[in-house]
Design a protein around this motif. Structure first.
Motif, PDB file in Angstrom:
ATOM      1  N   SER A  51       3.227 -12.674  -8.476  1.00 24.09           N
ATOM      2  CA  SER A  51       2.457 -12.329  -9.664  1.00 24.09           C
ATOM      3  C   SER A  51       1.725 -13.556 -10.202  1.00 24.09           C
ATOM      4  CB  SER A  51       3.371 -11.759 -10.753  1.00 24.09           C
ATOM      5  OG  SER A  51       4.041 -10.611 -10.294  1.00 24.09           O
ATOM      6  N   TYR A  52       0.464 -13.350 -10.567  1.00 28.93           N
ATOM      7  CA  TYR A  52      -0.353 -14.414 -11.146  1.00 28.93           C
ATOM      8  C   TYR A  52      -0.969 -13.922 -12.452  1.00 28.93           C
ATOM      9  CZ  TYR A  52      -0.377 -17.185  -6.806  1.00 28.93           C
ATOM     10  OH  TYR A  52      -0.026 -17.942  -5.712  1.00 28.93           O
ATOM     11  N   PRO A  53      -0.922 -14.739 -13.500  1.00 28.63           N
ATOM     12  CA  PRO A  53      -1.566 -14.344 -14.753  1.00 28.63           C
ATOM     13  C   PRO A  53      -3.072 -14.570 -14.691  1.00 28.63           C
ATOM     14  CG  PRO A  53      -0.584 -16.517 -14.987  1.00 28.63           C
ATOM     15  CD  PRO A  53      -0.219 -16.032 -13.611  1.00 28.63           C
ATOM     16  N   VAL A  54      -3.837 -13.607 -15.198  1.00 29.03           N
ATOM     17  CA  VAL A  54      -5.286 -13.761 -15.248  1.00 29.03           C
ATOM     18  C   VAL A  54      -5.864 -12.718 -16.195  1.00 29.03           C
ATOM     19  CG1 VAL A  54      -5.859 -12.166 -13.359  1.00 29.03           C
ATOM     20  CG2 VAL A  54      -7.360 -14.112 -13.833  1.00 29.03           C
ATOM     21  N   ASP A  55      -6.961 -13.070 -16.832  1.00 30.88           N
ATOM     22  CA  ASP A  55      -7.732 -12.129 -17.629  1.00 30.88           C
ATOM     23  C   ASP A  55      -8.811 -11.553 -16.720  1.00 30.88           C
ATOM     24  OD1 ASP A  55      -9.355 -10.737 -19.354  1.00 30.88           O
ATOM     25  OD2 ASP A  55      -9.817 -12.430 -20.668  1.00 30.88           O
ATOM     26  N   LEU A  56      -8.664 -10.306 -16.325  1.00 35.04           N
ATOM     27  CA  LEU A  56      -9.586  -9.704 -15.367  1.00 35.04           C
ATOM     28  C   LEU A  56     -10.994  -9.536 -15.913  1.00 35.04           C
ATOM     29  CD1 LEU A  56      -7.238  -6.954 -13.895  1.00 35.04           C
ATOM     30  CD2 LEU A  56      -8.014  -9.026 -12.713  1.00 35.04           C
ATOM     31  N   THR A  57     -11.163  -9.646 -17.228  1.00 40.96           N
ATOM     32  CA  THR A  57     -12.503  -9.547 -17.802  1.00 40.96           C
ATOM     33  C   THR A  57     -13.243 -10.871 -17.755  1.00 40.96           C
ATOM     34  OG1 THR A  57     -11.840 -10.074 -20.097  1.00 40.96           O
ATOM     35  CG2 THR A  57     -11.637  -7.778 -19.376  1.00 40.96           C
ATOM     36  N   ASP A  58     -12.572 -11.932 -17.342  1.00 42.76           N
ATOM     37  CA  ASP A  58     -13.151 -13.276 -17.250  1.00 42.76           C
ATOM     38  C   ASP A  58     -13.489 -13.556 -15.791  1.00 42.76           C
ATOM     39  OD1 ASP A  58     -13.633 -16.032 -17.071  1.00 42.76           O
ATOM     40  OD2 ASP A  58     -12.163 -16.536 -18.603  1.00 42.76           O
ATOM     41  N   ALA A  59     -14.772 -13.478 -15.447  1.00 44.87           N
ATOM     42  CA  ALA A  59     -15.195 -13.619 -14.052  1.00 44.87           C
ATOM     43  C   ALA A  59     -14.835 -14.980 -13.478  1.00 44.87           C
ATOM     44  CB  ALA A  59     -16.698 -13.380 -13.932  1.00 44.87           C
ATOM     45  N   VAL A  60     -14.967 -16.022 -14.266  1.00 51.48           N
ATOM     46  CA  VAL A  60     -14.654 -17.369 -13.788  1.00 51.48           C
ATOM     47  C   VAL A  60     -13.165 -17.496 -13.500  1.00 51.48           C
ATOM     48  CG1 VAL A  60     -14.645 -19.821 -14.385  1.00 51.48           C
ATOM     49  CG2 VAL A  60     -16.620 -18.404 -14.991  1.00 51.48           C
ATOM     50  N   ALA A  61     -12.341 -16.946 -14.385  1.00 45.70           N
ATOM     51  CA  ALA A  61     -10.892 -17.010 -14.194  1.00 45.70           C
ATOM     52  C   ALA A  61     -10.462 -16.242 -12.951  1.00 45.70           C
ATOM     53  CB  ALA A  61     -10.179 -16.453 -15.423  1.00 45.70           C
ATOM     54  N   VAL A  62     -11.074 -15.097 -12.708  1.00 49.00           N
ATOM     55  CA  VAL A  62     -10.723 -14.311 -11.524  1.00 49.00           C
ATOM     56  C   VAL A  62     -11.166 -15.026 -10.252  1.00 49.00           C
ATOM     57  CG1 VAL A  62     -11.025 -12.112 -10.320  1.00 49.00           C
ATOM     58  CG2 VAL A  62     -10.835 -12.149 -12.819  1.00 49.00           C
TER      59      VAL A  62
END
Length: 232
Positions: A51-62
């Motif tokens: 599991s990895y934490p990420v904000d899927l609405t943030d294109a750079v983060a994804v």
């Protein structure tokens, strides 16, 4: 062991899909909201869950996460993109803010994952597979008229899948849209307690359909849109 990038793993469908993939011995890279990475193997299944934490609405983060996953685990063989949201509302009841919210939850979260993973798959000799989850109201105007923002946002996934298939054909990249009617989850049962649950779609059947197009004889399909309605 295939490596599958999975969004929406904590949902009613996502939980079943995750366990099915683990039971088949695959590595599931699940996106979560928590602040720490987790990695585990279960004595009950031969697969591995990371599991990895990420904000899927943030294109750079994804994009950053996809690169990290490739570095840590090697090639991504498939992406199953289940994350999304739902809202009611007719044409006269739906405002621009609701449209924006549904576009972000149902389309942008998928697109943000598709773009970097697709770029990665074009560099692999084996290509790769995408599974997107559509919704019946996106094609059925009789039900879509009561779910305008939801239906419009989900309809874009069909276009996205077509673009993936057209662009990815030389690299053996295939996208499937699976189109369920109402899924038999605890959340949906609580929301619609008087419905006939026997007509709904069992999450396990959808999970089996996903593994069919990813790893079974369904791999020969091109540009598939699979309507999984049961008796609804």
């Amino acid at each position: 062991m295939a490596t599958i990038f999975l969004t929406g793993a904590s949902g009613g469908l996502g939980h079943v899909v995750t366990q099915t993939l683990l039971n088949q011995g695959h590595r599931v890279i699940a996106t979560v909201h928590s602040a720490t990475n987790t990695r585990q193997r279960s004595a009950d299944s031969p697969g591995e869950l990371v599991s990895y934490p990420v904000d899927l609405t943030d294109a750079v983060a994804v994009d950053t996460l996809v690169k990290q996953v490739i570095t840590n685990h090697g090639p991504i063989d498939a992406a199953v993109l289940l994350a999304g949201g739902f809202t009611l509302g007719s044409l006269l009841e739906t405002d621009a803010a609701q449209i924006d919210t549904m576009l972000t939850m149902n389309f942008k979260t998928a697109y943000n994952a598709v773009q970097p993973i697709f770029a990665h798959m074009t560099q692999q000799p084996t290509g790769g597979r995408f599974v997107l989850i559509g919704a019946r109201p996106a094609l059925d105007v009789q039900s879509g008229q009561h779910l305008v923002a939801y239906a419009l946002s989900k309809s874009l996934l069909f276009q996205l899948s077509d673009i993936i298939n057209a662009t990815g054909k030389p690299n053996s990249i295939v996208s499937t849209v699976i189109l369920p009617s109402t899924i038999d989850t605890s959340t949906n049962r609580q929301a619609m307690p008087d419905a006939d649950f026997t007509t709904w779609v069992d999450p396990q059947d959808l999970a089996d359909m996903i593994t069919f197009v990813l790893f079974d004889k369904g791999r020969i399909l091109r540009e598939p849109v699979l309507k999984v309605y049961n008796r609804a």
